[in-house]
Design a protein around this motif. Structure first.
Motif, mmCIF file in Angstrom:
data_model
loop_
_atom_site.group_PDB
_atom_site.id
_atom_site.type_symbol
_atom_site.label_atom_id
_atom_site.label_comp_id
_atom_site.label_asym_id
_atom_site.label_seq_id
_atom_site.Cartn_x
_atom_site.Cartn_y
_atom_site.Cartn_z
ATOM 1 N N ASP A 1 -36.159 -94.691 -43.060
ATOM 2 C CA ASP A 1 -35.505 -93.901 -44.072
ATOM 3 C C ASP A 1 -33.843 -93.621 -43.873
ATOM 4 O OD1 ASP A 1 -38.110 -93.528 -45.048
ATOM 5 O OD2 ASP A 1 -38.351 -91.609 -44.122
ATOM 6 N N LEU B 1 -31.112 -94.496 -46.439
ATOM 7 C CA LEU B 1 -29.991 -93.718 -46.959
ATOM 8 C C LEU B 1 -28.671 -93.897 -46.486
ATOM 9 C CD1 LEU B 1 -32.143 -90.359 -45.859
ATOM 10 C CD2 LEU B 1 -31.839 -91.294 -48.316
ATOM 11 N N HIS C 1 -32.880 -84.929 -46.912
ATOM 12 C CA HIS C 1 -33.975 -85.592 -46.447
ATOM 13 C C HIS C 1 -34.977 -84.762 -45.723
ATOM 14 C CE1 HIS C 1 -36.217 -89.012 -45.127
ATOM 15 N NE2 HIS C 1 -36.015 -88.834 -43.748
#
Length: 504
Positions: free
Chosen positions: A231, A235, A197
């Motif tokens: 995010d 994830l 990421h």
């Protein structure tokens, strides 16, 4: 009939399928393109015949352009192969190169007949503007910042640079374009399902050897707290990631800006790895280190570069050798493994600097035996590849090979596929390194990695690593690095992982 622009984005093969991570640059581009059109992604790290996969995609749908991400080194050859195949099968389809290579070597990229446009720096605004311009009758691209192109006479035109930006798209990246995104999660020392990421982009420092400095010109942007939280939630809870490899160019920026992000990361409790600087870590207060521990930082990759203060000043690193020693001890106290990288064999005082680096590494291992060491060959960027704001500032001494001849960099993409230039791009070799010194570096690294096997090696059994460490101990203790034949033989059976070659 859908007339919105449709772009095929291609990531040429650069690593093995088992080492494939999200092609984050293309996912960011896809998110930008999809606001006013459509995009499809082909990842050569998963689709191993990237040429066939690209041509099949072009056969089943209409596309207005092909965007290819290109980094120097092993990605050059497949990038050229894809571009040539597209040009042959679809001669009128615009081919756009973006990424580090066309940013650093723009004229070289555009000199190829199979490259129509080169995007320098970020492409999230430049590429959509290019697609919009190509759809207009006049096809005027002269006002698109960050774009280089060829006029009707074949002359290269470089539009002004584009200002660095970082917008929040409001949603997570379009991972579904990769098929099943869970196949990109990997077993690493961080966890069973490690995901790559990128939170922040850019770096505020201006190291003369660094492609990041050349691309971003000393600028960096951190994500909003809400974006990072969104995010990480996706994830962790949607993809099932249990650890994070942050590929930010420099994760730790100013402390006051980092604290809110660390608080988010502490809530998600995902063990993580990142790039960092020794001076930034040394400036953190104890309260911030408490958040770092709560966020479960496991390893920080720190560019130590050299034990020479003069060299660090010359390359504009902005750190000192004593800070490298201090950060090794600091990380030991806080339970973080420092992964320290060094650049040996500089063009001047080549052998002396290399031997001093070996001794400095030994000193570091005394302070923190768990410290991981990465050894590269120093391969500076050409002056013409630096960011326009840095050209002419502290220019390096003209480079010469081991025979005293000037180093001439390749002027075509094909020449960059030669092994010596792939090695140069990968910091594995340089024209001024003699055969004896090359062997000396290789032997030192062999003894060091056998004596201290990396914690990142999840493949080799523990008993094998203990055996290799014992075998290498006498050589390391007595500095007998030359011709470690028994370690090379044992490595054929154990095959210890090389972090500089395979990363996490």
């Amino acid at each position: 009939m859908n007339t919105s622009p449709h772009t095929l984005l291609v990531n040429p093969t650069i690593t093995s399928r088992s080492s494939a991570r999200f092609p984050l640059s293309l996912l960011h581009l896809a998110a930008a393109l999809d606001r006013h059109g459509r995009s499809t992604v082909v990842d050569g790290n998963v689709d191993r015949d990237v040429v066939d996969a690209t041509l099949r995609a072009l056969d089943v749908d209409r596309f207005d352009a092909v965007g290819i991400s290109v980094m120097g080194g092993p990605q050059m050859a497949p990038a050229i192969a894809v571009s040539r195949a597209v040009r042959e099968r679809h001669p009128g389809l615009p081919i756009v190169w973006g990424g580090y290579f066309p940013t650093l070597y723009t004229d070289t990229a555009l000199g190829a007949s199979y490259v129509d446009y080169a995007i320098r720096g970020q492409g999230e605004e430049t590429l959509p503007e290019l697609l919009a311009a190509l759809a207009r009758p006049d096809r005027d691209v002269s006002r698109i910042a960050g774009l280089s192109w060829k006029d009707t006479d074949g002359h290269l035109v470089h539009n002004p640079n584009r200002r660095f930006t970082m917008d929040d798209p409001g949603v997570v990246l379009p991972y579904d374009k990769l098929g099943d995104p869970r196949r990109y999660l990997a077993r690493t020392f961080l966890g069973e399902r490690t995901v790559a990421h990128q939170a922040a982009i850019g770096c505020r420092f201006r190291c003369t050897f660094c492609g990041v400095a050349a691309m971003f010109g000393g600028t960096t942007r951190l994500p909003a707290v809400a974006r990072l939280d969104r995010d990480l939630t996706y994830l962790k809870h949607h993809l099932g990631a249990d650890s994070i490899q942050y590929v930010d160019h420099n994760f730790f920026d100013r402390e006051e800006d980092m604290i809110p992000l660390l608080e988010v990361m502490a809530r998600h409790e995902l063990p993580w790895w990142c790039y960092a600087r020794s001076d930034a870590l040394l400036k953190l207060q104890e309260s911030t280190w408490k958040q770092v521990r709560k966020s479960r930082l496991r390893m920080a990759y720190i560019g130590a570069e050299s034990p020479s203060g003069a060299m660090l000043k010359d390359i504009r690193k902005g750190t000192r050798p004593d800070q490298t020693l201090e950060v090794a001890e600091l990380c030991r106290r806080h339970g973080v493994i420092p992964e320290l990288s060094f650049m040996v064999a500089p063009p001047e005082n080549t052998e002396e600097e290399t031997e001093q680096t070996f001794e400095f590494i030994r000193e570091l291992k005394k302070i923190n035996p768990a410290a991981e060491i990465i050894v590269y060959v120093y391969t500076p960027l050409p002056e013409t590849s630096r960011h326009e704001k840095d050209r002419g500032k502290r220019p390096s001494t003209p480079l010469r090979d081991r025979h005293g001849q000037p180093v001439v960099f390749p002027t075509t993409p094909e020449a960059w596929t030669e092994k010596r230039w792939v090695d140069y791009a990968c910091h594995a070799d340089a024209p001024w390194v003699s055969d004896d010194l090359r062997r000396r570096i290789r032997d030192f690294v062999t003894v060091l990695r056998c004596r201290y096997p990396t914690v990142q090696d999840m493949r080799s059994p523990a008993w094998a690593k203990r055996g290799l460490s014992a075998m290498a101990s006498w050589r390391y203790r007595r500095r007998r690095y030359d011709t470690p034949w028994e370690l090379n033989l044992a490595n054929r059976l154990v095959r210890l992982r090389l972090p500089q070659a395979s990363g996490l």
